[in-house]
Scaffold this motif. Structure first.
Motif, PDB file in Angstrom:
ATOM      1  N   UNK A   1     -10.281  -6.844 -13.911  1.00  0.00           N
ATOM      2  CA  UNK A   1      -9.084  -6.195 -14.471  1.00  0.00           C
ATOM      3  C   UNK A   1      -7.784  -6.945 -14.213  1.00  0.00           C
ATOM      4  N   UNK A   2      -7.855  -8.203 -13.798  1.00  0.00           N
ATOM      5  CA  UNK A   2      -6.625  -8.964 -13.592  1.00  0.00           C
ATOM      6  C   UNK A   2      -5.893  -9.191 -14.914  1.00  0.00           C
ATOM      7  N   UNK A   3      -6.625  -9.164 -16.009  1.00  0.00           N
ATOM      8  CA  UNK A   3      -6.027  -9.414 -17.322  1.00  0.00           C
ATOM      9  C   UNK A   3      -4.875  -8.443 -17.628  1.00  0.00           C
ATOM     10  N   UNK A   4      -4.886  -7.264 -17.019  1.00  0.00           N
ATOM     11  CA  UNK A   4      -3.829  -6.290 -17.302  1.00  0.00           C
ATOM     12  C   UNK A   4      -2.479  -6.726 -16.743  1.00  0.00           C
TER      13      UNK A   4
ATOM     14  N   UNK B   1       0.816  -1.220   0.000  1.00  0.00           N
ATOM     15  CA  UNK B   1       0.000   0.000   0.000  1.00  0.00           C
ATOM     16  C   UNK B   1       0.844   1.262   0.000  1.00  0.00           C
ATOM     17  N   UNK B   2       2.090   1.148   0.415  1.00  0.00           N
ATOM     18  CA  UNK B   2       2.972   2.324   0.386  1.00  0.00           C
ATOM     19  C   UNK B   2       3.186   2.804  -1.045  1.00  0.00           C
TER      20      UNK B   2
ATOM     21  N   UNK C   1      -8.175  -6.351   4.357  1.00  0.00           N
ATOM     22  CA  UNK C   1      -7.952  -6.462   2.914  1.00  0.00           C
ATOM     23  C   UNK C   1      -9.018  -5.697   2.131  1.00  0.00           C
ATOM     24  N   UNK C   2     -10.265  -5.794   2.574  1.00  0.00           N
ATOM     25  CA  UNK C   2     -11.341  -5.055   1.906  1.00  0.00           C
ATOM     26  C   UNK C   2     -11.114  -3.556   2.020  1.00  0.00           C
ATOM     27  N   UNK C   3     -10.623  -3.105   3.170  1.00  0.00           N
ATOM     28  CA  UNK C   3     -10.318  -1.681   3.330  1.00  0.00           C
ATOM     29  C   UNK C   3      -9.161  -1.282   2.407  1.00  0.00           C
TER      30      UNK C   3
ATOM     31  N   UNK D   1      -7.125   1.890  -2.127  1.00  0.00           N
ATOM     32  CA  UNK D   1      -6.310   1.935  -3.344  1.00  0.00           C
ATOM     33  C   UNK D   1      -7.136   2.072  -4.622  1.00  0.00           C
ATOM     34  N   UNK D   2      -8.372   1.582  -4.563  1.00  0.00           N
ATOM     35  CA  UNK D   2      -9.172   1.546  -5.787  1.00  0.00           C
ATOM     36  C   UNK D   2      -8.722   0.462  -6.741  1.00  0.00           C
ATOM     37  N   UNK D   3      -7.849  -0.435  -6.275  1.00  0.00           N
ATOM     38  CA  UNK D   3      -7.336  -1.530  -7.098  1.00  0.00           C
ATOM     39  C   UNK D   3      -8.255  -2.736  -6.949  1.00  0.00           C
ATOM     40  N   UNK D   4      -8.711  -3.273  -8.093  1.00  0.00           N
ATOM     41  CA  UNK D   4      -9.651  -4.403  -8.052  1.00  0.00           C
ATOM     42  C   UNK D   4      -9.002  -5.684  -7.553  1.00  0.00           C
ATOM     43  N   UNK D   5      -7.737  -5.876  -7.865  1.00  0.00           N
ATOM     44  CA  UNK D   5      -7.030  -7.062  -7.392  1.00  0.00           C
ATOM     45  C   UNK D   5      -5.647  -6.669  -6.908  1.00  0.00           C
TER      46      UNK D   5
END
Length: 239
Positions: A164-167, A10-11, A47-49, A54-58
């Motif tokens: 969006x894991x495909x990226x 997260x840093x 983890x949910x927080x 971050x707004x990151x899906x994965x």
């Protein structure tokens, strides 16, 4: 240890310890205690927080690629000092319960391929899918570093592909297959015979002694199948 890894990840987003941990009354010093254990449901909330902040899906890709052999404590040390990849896999199967008590590993060799079935009794989402995906990405990365070879595996996972894991897939040598019956990385069986450059018999014995002590300290396993599997895996003559 895995929450500390999450803090380090997260840093990258400029998110500090307090922003993630304060709502749960946790702090890094507490997590650094080797005897500290975090309940799975609390880890899931953290983890949910982290996803929200971050707004990151994965986050699994980031957790996996930042994972180091030292993240896994004495298990990692025992793996690193093993003589071959096969021995490392056997040790990981034997001691995975020290770090992840709800997981078991079963390795199988059927040339020209070999595979590892990863059994996870955890039912909490998002924790289960993120944990398994990040762990497998981390294992691939650590494995390549230990044998100094590229590993092209076919990794089956029993859950949906994260948004969006495909990226990230083009950044990894291996193929990921989602919504499969089991969690099962498959790879070239020749890789299992490769000698580890970091092999050290004396250091390995020290690490094994510590791992045995930690496993004993956790007490008797609740699941009969897990205990039987552990005996089979650890037997000198294998099966």
């Amino acid at each position: 240890a895995y929450l500390i890894l999450l803090l380090d990840v997260l840093s990258r987003w400029g998110i500090g310890e307090q922003a993630l941990l304060n709502p749960f009354e946790l702090h890094r010093v507490q997590l650094a205690d080797p005897n500290c254990r975090i309940p799975a449901h609390q880890f899931n909330d953290v983890l949910q927080r982290a996803h929200l902040l971050t707004g990151e899906d994965s986050l699994a890709y980031h957790l996996g690629t930042q994972m180091r052999i030292s993240t896994h404590g004495f298990i990692g040390f025992a793996i690193m000092t093993s003589s071959t990849a096969t021995e490392a896999i056997v040790l990981a199967s034997r001691f995975i319960g020290i770090r992840l008590p709800y997981c078991q590993m079963v390795s199988r060799y059927h040339p020209p391929t070999a595979d590892i079935q990863l059994i996870c009794d955890l039912s909490i989402e998002l924790l289960r899918s993120e944990l398994l995906l990040s762990l497998l990405i981390g294992i691939l990365q650590i494995g390549e570093a230990l044998i100094q070879q590229s590993i092209k595996a076919k990794i089956s996972l029993d859950f949906d592909e994260p948004v969006n894991f495909h990226k990230f897939t083009k950044l990894i040598n291996s193929q990921f297959l989602f919504n499969q019956p089991i969690v099962n990385p498959e790879f070239d069986s020749k890789l299992a015979k490769v000698a580890l450059l970091t092999a050290d018999p004396v250091a390995s014995q020290l690490a094994l002694t510590q791992c045995e002590a930690e496993l004993s300290a956790l007490g008797r396993r609740d699941r009969l199948a897990a205990r039987v599997r552990e005996i089979l895996i650890s037997h000198k003559q294998r099966y």
